[in-house]
Design a protein around this motif. Sequence first.
Motif, PDB file in Angstrom:
ATOM      1  N   THR A  36       0.793  -1.146   0.194  1.00  0.00           N
ATOM      2  CA  THR A  36       0.103  -0.221   0.009  1.00  0.00           C
ATOM      3  C   THR A  36       0.897   1.491  -0.108  1.00  0.00           C
ATOM      4  OG1 THR A  36      -0.136  -0.203   2.462  1.00  0.00           O
ATOM      5  CG2 THR A  36      -1.898  -1.126   1.028  1.00  0.00           C
ATOM      6  N   ALA A  37       2.100   1.241   0.826  1.00  0.00           N
ATOM      7  CA  ALA A  37       2.935   2.337   0.699  1.00  0.00           C
ATOM      8  C   ALA A  37       3.614   2.482  -0.779  1.00  0.00           C
ATOM      9  CB  ALA A  37       4.181   2.068   1.734  1.00  0.00           C
ATOM     10  N   ALA A  38       3.857   1.298  -1.446  1.00  0.00           N
ATOM     11  CA  ALA A  38       4.804   1.328  -2.472  1.00  0.00           C
ATOM     12  C   ALA A  38       3.647   1.829  -3.720  1.00  0.00           C
ATOM     13  CB  ALA A  38       4.764  -0.010  -2.683  1.00  0.00           C
ATOM     14  N   VAL A  39       2.569   1.418  -3.622  1.00  0.00           N
ATOM     15  CA  VAL A  39       1.410   2.041  -4.815  1.00  0.00           C
ATOM     16  C   VAL A  39       1.625   3.729  -4.738  1.00  0.00           C
ATOM     17  CG1 VAL A  39      -0.856   2.098  -5.501  1.00  0.00           C
ATOM     18  CG2 VAL A  39       0.088  -0.039  -4.903  1.00  0.00           C
ATOM     19  N   GLN A  40       1.266   4.238  -3.341  1.00  0.00           N
ATOM     20  CA  GLN A  40       1.374   5.507  -3.290  1.00  0.00           C
ATOM     21  C   GLN A  40       2.509   6.129  -3.577  1.00  0.00           C
ATOM     22  OE1 GLN A  40      -1.095   6.899   0.484  1.00  0.00           O
ATOM     23  NE2 GLN A  40      -0.568   4.586   0.866  1.00  0.00           N
ATOM     24  N   LEU A  41       3.627   5.651  -3.091  1.00  0.00           N
ATOM     25  CA  LEU A  41       5.054   6.273  -3.590  1.00  0.00           C
ATOM     26  C   LEU A  41       5.405   6.254  -5.106  1.00  0.00           C
ATOM     27  CD1 LEU A  41       6.895   4.851  -0.637  1.00  0.00           C
ATOM     28  CD2 LEU A  41       6.513   7.351  -0.772  1.00  0.00           C
ATOM     29  N   ALA A  42       5.115   5.090  -5.760  1.00  0.00           N
ATOM     30  CA  ALA A  42       5.375   4.874  -7.140  1.00  0.00           C
ATOM     31  C   ALA A  42       4.855   6.026  -7.791  1.00  0.00           C
ATOM     32  CB  ALA A  42       4.897   3.650  -7.597  1.00  0.00           C
ATOM     33  N   LYS A  43       3.238   6.362  -7.221  1.00  0.00           N
ATOM     34  CA  LYS A  43       2.668   7.267  -8.041  1.00  0.00           C
ATOM     35  C   LYS A  43       2.922   8.519  -7.873  1.00  0.00           C
ATOM     36  CE  LYS A  43      -0.488   7.180 -10.330  1.00  0.00           C
ATOM     37  NZ  LYS A  43      -0.442   7.161 -11.923  1.00  0.00           N
ATOM     38  N   TYR A  44       3.703   8.982  -6.711  1.00  0.00           N
ATOM     39  CA  TYR A  44       4.429  10.181  -6.245  1.00  0.00           C
ATOM     40  C   TYR A  44       5.367  10.534  -7.025  1.00  0.00           C
ATOM     41  CZ  TYR A  44       6.701  13.719  -3.478  1.00  0.00           C
ATOM     42  OH  TYR A  44       7.509  14.802  -3.077  1.00  0.00           O
ATOM     43  N   TYR A  45       6.255   9.478  -7.417  1.00  0.00           N
ATOM     44  CA  TYR A  45       7.280   9.757  -8.241  1.00  0.00           C
ATOM     45  C   TYR A  45       6.947   9.837  -9.710  1.00  0.00           C
ATOM     46  CZ  TYR A  45      10.284   9.016  -4.183  1.00  0.00           C
ATOM     47  OH  TYR A  45      10.775   9.433  -2.774  1.00  0.00           O
ATOM     48  N   GLY A  46       5.685   9.559  -9.851  1.00  0.00           N
ATOM     49  CA  GLY A  46       5.449   9.686 -11.473  1.00  0.00           C
ATOM     50  C   GLY A  46       5.530   8.338 -12.378  1.00  0.00           C
ATOM     51  N   ALA A  47       5.201   7.106 -11.857  1.00  0.00           N
ATOM     52  CA  ALA A  47       5.327   6.040 -12.267  1.00  0.00           C
ATOM     53  C   ALA A  47       3.814   5.634 -12.834  1.00  0.00           C
ATOM     54  CB  ALA A  47       6.042   4.928 -11.587  1.00  0.00           C
ATOM     55  N   GLU A  48       3.775   4.706 -13.802  1.00  0.00           N
ATOM     56  CA  GLU A  48       2.514   3.995 -14.125  1.00  0.00           C
ATOM     57  C   GLU A  48       2.568   2.773 -13.160  1.00  0.00           C
ATOM     58  OE1 GLU A  48       0.455   1.879 -17.827  1.00  0.00           O
ATOM     59  OE2 GLU A  48       1.498   3.535 -18.208  1.00  0.00           O
ATOM     60  N   VAL A  49       1.610   2.673 -12.405  1.00  0.00           N
ATOM     61  CA  VAL A  49       1.656   1.544 -11.360  1.00  0.00           C
ATOM     62  C   VAL A  49       0.723   0.528 -11.695  1.00  0.00           C
ATOM     63  CG1 VAL A  49       1.435   0.955  -8.948  1.00  0.00           C
ATOM     64  CG2 VAL A  49       2.312   3.355  -9.536  1.00  0.00           C
ATOM     65  N   THR A  50       0.966  -0.710 -11.619  1.00  0.00           N
ATOM     66  CA  THR A  50      -0.034  -1.841 -11.496  1.00  0.00           C
ATOM     67  C   THR A  50       0.283  -2.669 -10.342  1.00  0.00           C
ATOM     68  OG1 THR A  50       0.312  -2.196 -14.009  1.00  0.00           O
ATOM     69  CG2 THR A  50      -0.600  -4.161 -12.844  1.00  0.00           C
ATOM     70  N   GLY A  51      -0.663  -2.982  -9.780  1.00  0.00           N
ATOM     71  CA  GLY A  51      -0.716  -3.691  -8.576  1.00  0.00           C
ATOM     72  C   GLY A  51      -1.364  -5.283  -8.467  1.00  0.00           C
ATOM     73  N   ILE A  52      -0.814  -6.038  -7.843  1.00  0.00           N
ATOM     74  CA  ILE A  52      -1.374  -7.488  -7.770  1.00  0.00           C
ATOM     75  C   ILE A  52      -1.824  -7.805  -6.520  1.00  0.00           C
ATOM     76  CG2 ILE A  52      -0.655 -10.000  -7.985  1.00  0.00           C
ATOM     77  CD1 ILE A  52       1.499  -9.445  -9.873  1.00  0.00           C
TER      78      ILE A  52
END
Length: 343
Positions: free
Chosen positions: A164-180
């Motif tokens: 849950t932290a990684a999803v938010q941080l990856a979006k903060y850094y401007g990435a396109e995020v896919t979660g499993i």
Amino acid sequence: MKAVISTGYGSAEVLQVQEVVKPIPKENEILIKVYAASVTRAGSMMRTGKPYIGRLFLGLFKPKNPIPGTGFAGVVEAAGDAVRTFKVGDRVFGESLVIYGTQAEYLCLPEDGLITTIPHNMTFEEAAPVCDGPLTSINFLKELAEIKPGQKVLINGASGSLGTAAVQLAKYYGAEVTGICSSTNIEMVKSLGADHVIDYTKQNFPNIEQTYDIIYDTIGQLSFSTCKGSLTERGVYVSPVLGMPLLFQMLRTSIFGSKKAKFSATGIRPVPELKMLFEEVKEIIEAGKLKSIMDRSYPLEQVGNAHRYIDKGHKRGNVVLTMEHKSDKFPMAKRQINKSQSA
């Protein structure tokens, strides 16, 4: 004071709440009245003493440090004569990196440890697990994988504390995020900013025709070999769960090939480096771009139930223990304690 005591290695029954001597701060230490302490999957593994190689550091037959717990949040009750950074009444949170001991009503730590003041927009319960989830994930995404805007990032275990932290941080850094994650957690993971979600109960990840610059396996259930075909030409696979296969792939990919497998033991990095990352996490929280996802809280006396719940493997976000103090002197310490939930 009351504290959780680990009497040996094994099931949740080895954890007992007992009366122990309240610590006294040294010249460079602060005494923290603990209001919340994190309970983690890693802590559950340390409770069992498995893998056995970990006992070389934890203690061969029983834990060297009988009071478990690393993440905490509370209020400074007293300070040593040499302390200058904190004052009595400060709301603080952080991580006890070596001595553990946070699952207790009081805790002494040096003022130059991994401690800072709690953001104004966080409760004690939300602050306690920050060094377990966000701090680890920022280390893996920013420091190890060197995340960049526009990259495609896959996060396995997207509904857990790290995920849950990684999803938010990856979006903060401007990435396109896919979660499993599982079906029941899809909406929650999307609400955190995930652009795409893979339901592992219905889709087999390696068969999905998509490549990623970073694959962050927060729970160690995938492997570099499994993920290699889903990495871009210079993609990187990172995981906080170290086993012999990952160790071998780290060594091999450090010499051969453009796709890399990497691991980092966040907790053993130098404290000054961790402090810089911790302060960055705090700034992101204060900006409203990162929040702690809370699953359940348990009173200190129900530590066994907390561990049994985590052992089931269906945790959503974070689990914490909460402490009641009958004679609070600090109004800022007042907060609502979530109702405990049995396993």
